[in-house]
Design an enzyme around this catalytic site. Sequence first.
Site, mmCIF file in Angstrom:
data_model
loop_
_atom_site.group_PDB
_atom_site.id
_atom_site.type_symbol
_atom_site.label_atom_id
_atom_site.label_comp_id
_atom_site.label_asym_id
_atom_site.label_seq_id
_atom_site.Cartn_x
_atom_site.Cartn_y
_atom_site.Cartn_z
ATOM 1 N N ARG A 92 57.102 23.378 62.992
ATOM 2 C CA ARG A 92 57.661 24.675 63.382
ATOM 3 C C ARG A 92 56.614 25.623 63.952
ATOM 4 N NH1 ARG A 92 60.812 21.484 62.023
ATOM 5 N NH2 ARG A 92 62.949 21.850 61.324
ATOM 6 N N ARG A 151 52.330 39.869 41.310
ATOM 7 C CA ARG A 151 51.986 39.896 42.737
ATOM 8 C C ARG A 151 51.010 38.802 43.173
ATOM 9 N NH1 ARG A 151 49.311 42.903 39.567
ATOM 10 N NH2 ARG A 151 47.080 43.230 39.768
ATOM 11 N N LYS A 166 40.606 32.174 38.270
ATOM 12 C CA LYS A 166 41.547 32.292 39.391
ATOM 13 C C LYS A 166 41.234 31.322 40.523
ATOM 14 C CE LYS A 166 42.903 37.063 38.637
ATOM 15 N NZ LYS A 166 42.936 38.423 39.194
ATOM 16 N N VAL A 190 30.598 37.624 43.551
ATOM 17 C CA VAL A 190 29.900 37.758 44.831
ATOM 18 C C VAL A 190 28.903 38.909 44.734
ATOM 19 C CG1 VAL A 190 30.166 38.248 47.284
ATOM 20 C CG2 VAL A 190 31.889 36.881 46.090
ATOM 21 N N ASN A 211 36.795 46.430 45.785
ATOM 22 C CA ASN A 211 35.928 47.610 45.674
ATOM 23 C C ASN A 211 35.070 47.776 46.918
ATOM 24 O OD1 ASN A 211 33.032 46.419 45.023
ATOM 25 N ND2 ASN A 211 34.538 45.211 43.883
ATOM 26 N N PHE A 212 34.637 49.016 47.135
ATOM 27 C CA PHE A 212 33.871 49.340 48.341
ATOM 28 C C PHE A 212 32.520 48.653 48.375
ATOM 29 C CE2 PHE A 212 36.799 52.747 49.421
ATOM 30 C CZ PHE A 212 36.757 52.664 50.802
ATOM 31 N N GLU A 213 31.889 48.542 47.213
ATOM 32 C CA GLU A 213 30.562 47.935 47.177
ATOM 33 C C GLU A 213 30.598 46.513 47.755
ATOM 34 O OE1 GLU A 213 28.193 49.027 43.956
ATOM 35 O OE2 GLU A 213 27.221 47.067 43.827
ATOM 36 N N CYS A 267 44.523 49.892 41.760
ATOM 37 C CA CYS A 267 45.737 49.224 41.273
ATOM 38 C C CYS A 267 45.881 49.400 39.768
ATOM 39 C CB CYS A 267 45.696 47.744 41.608
ATOM 40 S SG CYS A 267 45.634 47.465 43.376
#
Length: 421
Positions: A92, A151, A166, A190, A211-213, A267
């Site tokens: 498809r 989610r 995870k 990381v 997160n921004f970091e 969140c």
Amino acid sequence: MSQIVGQEAGPGPGIRAALPAAGQSRALIIAPHLTRVQSFFCEGGKVVAPSAGLPLPQSVRESSVGAALVAALGNHRGCPHKPSMNREKYSRQILFPPIGAEGQEKLLESRAVILGCGALGTAQANALARAGVGTLRIVDRDFVEESNLQRQILFDEADTRERMPKAIAAARKLNQINSEVKVEGVVEDVDNRNIEKLVSGFQVVLDATDNFEARYLLNDVAVKLGLPWIYGAVVASYGMTMTILPESTACLACLFPSPPEGAHETCDTVGVISPAVSWVAAIQVTEALKILLGRRQELHGAMLAYDIWKNQLQEIRPRKDPQCRVCGAKEFAYLNRTAPTHTSLCGRDSVQIHAAATRQLDLAELRARLEQFGRVRANDFLLVFAVDAYELTVFSDGRAIVKGTHDPAVARSVYAKYIGA
Ligand SMILES: [Zn+2]
């Protein structure tokens, strides 16, 4: 020329999907249920110069056609590449002209890395694995909890009960979804010591961090290596995404020179709904496919933000800043600084402790030692130890998440007492 037995008249979708598995070779299709032999040629991954089509019997379903052709291809000799690969699975999206048979081959040879395996990461990995992106690496530091299931689409209740990391739970599920794709789950946090190794050799990085970091660190390494990456963030019903091609577009630091000040909504404080996640992940995955297919001129080229509850879409076109400290001056402040000794996990009453040096813990030995102090549970990847008001989740590389405190000093002292400095 190879002979392939199949059932289809005209270069229908089944043949278009299955024939390219014959690669550069030419193939002759014999359609036994029809009145005469049909010839189709497959050159350079495309079906070309078919003879005039014949009436197709109503009973022939496209899927059975594809399966028959692929089975025949699997048996035939002289096919230059991958005769056993099942292209029916992708029929498809092969029908979708911007992908086509040639694009599908490209995707199967492609390599994408996903940093973070929460809501965005599971949605991205699910879509990329189903699309047949050949090699996926998924990096995540955390384990599955009950509050994730609303989610984080690759996890289930058993993963929660077993406290699966995870990255491992996702890789296992993806292998059941599409065993043709090579998925590597990496259980690591990381940071600036490992990020270059984790993303090197990949064609695109999808941001699924929280997160921004982490995002500034990713921006540093992507600009340094000239590696495309796709920013994505979601909170409540609101999401944002931007695609960064270091050599040609604005980078994250062009747009946001420094992280926003003060407390941010996360969140864990204001919640999140899954359709907002799906929206961001859908755009990120589409952009990743365009990059992997070499269709960069079709990227959206904007910072897109959408509130899926209020139905408000914003679009800005960021410009590359010649004064940018990252893509202009090539100062990689996040990549080059000394590693943090601990990281607080947002809003979860937890602190993460990094081992001072990389080491390999013997989890069985540790379990035996800790059982005299409190309750211990373990799987192949981690150990969970409950003592006093704290719960320690200890990974085999020495990293731990201490639940029950926000205070890094308290967490470090609990860690030192039971795990060792
Ligand atoms: Zn920049």
